[in-house]
Design a protein around this motif. Structure first.
Motif, PDB file in Angstrom:
ATOM      1  N   ARG A 149       0.835  -1.208   0.000  1.00 58.45           N
ATOM      2  CA  ARG A 149       0.000   0.000   0.000  1.00 58.45           C
ATOM      3  C   ARG A 149       0.868   1.255   0.000  1.00 58.45           C
ATOM      4  O   ARG A 149       1.868   1.336   0.717  1.00 58.45           O
ATOM      5  CB  ARG A 149      -0.909   0.037   1.229  1.00 58.45           C
ATOM      6  CG  ARG A 149      -1.888  -1.120   1.311  1.00 58.45           C
ATOM      7  CD  ARG A 149      -2.777  -0.961   2.523  1.00 58.45           C
ATOM      8  NE  ARG A 149      -3.804  -1.995   2.600  1.00 58.45           N
ATOM      9  CZ  ARG A 149      -4.821  -1.969   3.437  1.00 58.45           C
ATOM     10  NH1 ARG A 149      -4.949  -0.959   4.287  1.00 58.45           N
ATOM     11  NH2 ARG A 149      -5.718  -2.941   3.448  1.00 58.45           N
ATOM     12  N   LEU A 196      -2.259   3.828   7.035  1.00 63.00           N
ATOM     13  CA  LEU A 196      -3.711   3.733   7.059  1.00 63.00           C
ATOM     14  C   LEU A 196      -4.341   5.104   7.289  1.00 63.00           C
ATOM     15  O   LEU A 196      -5.394   5.427   6.712  1.00 63.00           O
ATOM     16  CB  LEU A 196      -4.159   2.750   8.147  1.00 63.00           C
ATOM     17  CG  LEU A 196      -3.681   1.304   7.958  1.00 63.00           C
ATOM     18  CD1 LEU A 196      -4.187   0.430   9.096  1.00 63.00           C
ATOM     19  CD2 LEU A 196      -4.145   0.752   6.611  1.00 63.00           C
ATOM     20  N   ALA A 252      -4.034   6.898   3.941  1.00 69.98           N
ATOM     21  CA  ALA A 252      -5.028   6.405   2.985  1.00 69.98           C
ATOM     22  C   ALA A 252      -6.409   6.962   3.286  1.00 69.98           C
ATOM     23  O   ALA A 252      -7.171   7.299   2.378  1.00 69.98           O
ATOM     24  CB  ALA A 252      -5.056   4.875   3.001  1.00 69.98           C
ATOM     25  N   TYR A 253      -6.733   7.094   4.562  1.00 73.08           N
ATOM     26  CA  TYR A 253      -8.046   7.574   4.960  1.00 73.08           C
ATOM     27  C   TYR A 253      -8.212   9.062   4.649  1.00 73.08           C
ATOM     28  O   TYR A 253      -9.247   9.502   4.137  1.00 73.08           O
ATOM     29  CB  TYR A 253      -8.253   7.317   6.447  1.00 73.08           C
ATOM     30  CG  TYR A 253      -9.553   7.849   6.999  1.00 73.08           C
ATOM     31  CD1 TYR A 253     -10.743   7.148   6.840  1.00 73.08           C
ATOM     32  CD2 TYR A 253      -9.594   9.061   7.688  1.00 73.08           C
ATOM     33  CE1 TYR A 253     -11.943   7.632   7.346  1.00 73.08           C
ATOM     34  CE2 TYR A 253     -10.786   9.545   8.199  1.00 73.08           C
ATOM     35  CZ  TYR A 253     -11.952   8.833   8.028  1.00 73.08           C
ATOM     36  OH  TYR A 253     -13.131   9.329   8.525  1.00 73.08           O
ATOM     37  N   CYS A 292      -7.445   1.621   1.044  1.00 76.78           N
ATOM     38  CA  CYS A 292      -8.548   1.916   1.952  1.00 76.78           C
ATOM     39  C   CYS A 292      -9.850   1.987   1.154  1.00 76.78           C
ATOM     40  O   CYS A 292      -9.972   2.780   0.223  1.00 76.78           O
ATOM     41  CB  CYS A 292      -8.291   3.239   2.676  1.00 76.78           C
ATOM     42  SG  CYS A 292      -9.659   3.798   3.710  1.00 76.78           S
ATOM     43  N   ASN A 305     -12.796   3.088   2.022  1.00 73.23           N
ATOM     44  CA  ASN A 305     -13.449   4.383   2.162  1.00 73.23           C
ATOM     45  C   ASN A 305     -12.774   5.431   1.290  1.00 73.23           C
ATOM     46  O   ASN A 305     -13.437   6.298   0.706  1.00 73.23           O
ATOM     47  CB  ASN A 305     -13.432   4.832   3.626  1.00 73.23           C
ATOM     48  CG  ASN A 305     -14.342   5.989   3.893  1.00 73.23           C
ATOM     49  OD1 ASN A 305     -15.558   5.892   3.753  1.00 73.23           O
ATOM     50  ND2 ASN A 305     -13.778   7.117   4.275  1.00 73.23           N
ATOM     51  N   SER A 306     -11.454   5.358   1.177  1.00 72.75           N
ATOM     52  CA  SER A 306     -10.708   6.282   0.328  1.00 72.75           C
ATOM     53  C   SER A 306     -11.090   6.108  -1.138  1.00 72.75           C
ATOM     54  O   SER A 306     -11.240   7.084  -1.877  1.00 72.75           O
ATOM     55  CB  SER A 306      -9.199   6.057   0.511  1.00 72.75           C
ATOM     56  OG  SER A 306      -8.458   6.949  -0.284  1.00 72.75           O
TER      57      SER A 306
END
Length: 434
Positions: free
Chosen positions: A153, A162, A165-166, A212, A214-215
């Motif tokens: 990632r 993380l 990414a969010y 992610c 949601n991303s």
């Protein structure tokens, strides 16, 4: 006269960079809080403007929408004999502090309106650097500072991948809107809009490579908003060309990602699987065991509908509602929060808090769509900031806990940028005076 002009420029540059500093500092843990404190200290020198409730009304409503339900729940639950937690007072204090930081940010920009251009450019340049660093990671397997990919990632130096990414799509809104607003012409993809389109394209690459879910959802929404803005400003003959062009471009990007990006391929295959053979087990796998969180959460809500159970009480309360077939029961794993903003708010403050949150969310969305001038000049700030907040708490997304300090600080930061708009740009004002 010349020293005064020079002093004014220095002040505007300093203010603009200071307001952008929470974005610069995002990768470096909690350092961004220090810049919020400095912003507040400087805003206190303009205490009259800081205390002008009428001009701060949109932001004050946001503070009330989150803080008042916490206060009500904190009073109601002890009276009902359910108990009280000092954590609620801490969360209420965090909301109020985040709101004060937002008010301070708004005050500084209003007192130094020319600095808004500096802030917007500084934020845009920062995000462009993150995008460049992300592309380097995809090509060489490590970033500019030698940090390798995190399980395939894309991340960012010195921070949790993380978290990056969010939050990345929220920050990416600023350069996308900045470049888009540089030109008000209606020609089909003039240079400024081409630049905005390229930033959007690279942002899609970074967001999808972050892994992610949601991303990915948010960058998709940003893409739809970008296409809608452009198509709306085109003549009919160009619209007929633009719509299939965008659909083809997004389809091509999806095909390329499916072929070369393992994380996206996994997410896509999971989604197709649940659509073709829907079941609880399939949906639970696709949503990374989210259903095993949401099912007990709904049972808790049924028993605590009006006032909820208090902010950040879900982790302990859910233990009594886990069943033997539940993933978290079988693995003795902790559930930190509900991973869904509407459920999270309802758990924390009941239907009262949920109603306040939804009313304010709709209010903010109405503010965004009712002001077409937000895109032009410094007012592009308004579109970017407000859109970032709406995306951050998009009701269908799977989110971090809304009551976390980082989430609250950046929520009101985005709102401060979003609600600080002006009828005229600095350049136009200078021309008029001369």
């Amino acid at each position: 006269m010349i020293p005064e002009v020079h002093s004014s420029k220095v002040r505007n540059w300093f203010t603009g960079l200071l307001v952008a500093a929470p974005v610069f500092a995002f990768p470096f843990s909690k350092i961004y809080t220090l810049f919020f404190i400095i912003i507040l200290i400087l805003a206190c020198t303009h205490w009259r403007s800081l205390l002008q409730a009428k001009s701060q009304k949109p932001l004050l409503l946001g503070i009330a929408a989150i803080a008042v339900p916490i206060f009500i729940t904190g009073l109601a639950l002890p009276l009902l004999g359910i108990g009280w937690s000092s954590l609620w007072l801490k969360k209420l204090s965090t909301v109020l502090l985040a709101g004060i930081f937002g008010l301070a940010t708004m005050t500084l920009i209003k007192e130094h309106p020319d600095s808004a251009y500096i802030t917007k450019k500084a934020i845009s340049a920062t995000v462009l650097f993150w995008i460049f660093d992300g592309i380097i990671q995809l090509i060489f397997g490590q970033d500019l500072f030698g940090v390798p990919l995190f399980f395939g990632r894309v991340g960012i130096f010195a921070t949790d991948p993380l978290d990056f990414a969010y939050y990345f799509p929220l920050f990416a809104v600023f350069p996308i809107i900045h470049f888009y607003g540089l030109s008000s012409k209606t020609k089909f993809l003039p240079p400024a809009k081409i630049s905005s389109f390229l930033v959007l394209g690279f942002s899609i690459i970074i967001a999808f490579s972050g892994g992610c879910r949601n991303s990915m959802l948010l960058i998709g929404l940003i893409s739809i908003a970008w296409a809608a803005m452009l198509i709306r400003g085109l003549t009919f003959q160009y619209r007929r060309l633009a719509i299939p062009s965008f659909l083809g471009a997004f389809l091509l990007i999806g095909i390329l990602f499916y072929k070369f990006n393992g994380v996206f391929q996994q997410r896509f295959d999971q989604t197709i699987k649940i659509l073709t053979s829907p079941s609880y087990q399939q949906a639970n796998e696709v949503l990374t065991k989210r259903l095993d969180i949401w099912q007990p959460a709904m049972e808790i809500l049924q028993a605590n509908t009006l006032f909820g159970i208090g902010p950040n009480q879900f982790r302990g309360a859910v233990l009594n509602f886990l069943r033997p077939g539940n993933y978290y029961y079988q693995n003795s794993d902790f559930i930190m929060h509900a991973h869904q903003v509407l459920i999270e708010v309802a758990l924390g403050t009941g239907i009262i808090g949920l109603a306040c949150f939804l009313i304010y969310y709709i209010y903010t969305a109405r503010y965004l769509f009712a002001r077409r001038e937000l895109l032009n000049g410094v007012n592009g700030f308004g579109l970017a900031g407000t859109l970032a907040f709406l995306l951050m708490w998009f009701p269908l997304g799977t989110h971090y806990n809304i009551y976390g300090s980082m989430q609250l600080f950046y929520s009101f930061y985005f709102l401060a940028l979003g609600f600080t708009t002006y009828p005229k740009s600095p350049e136009r004002r200078v021309q008029t005076e001369s």
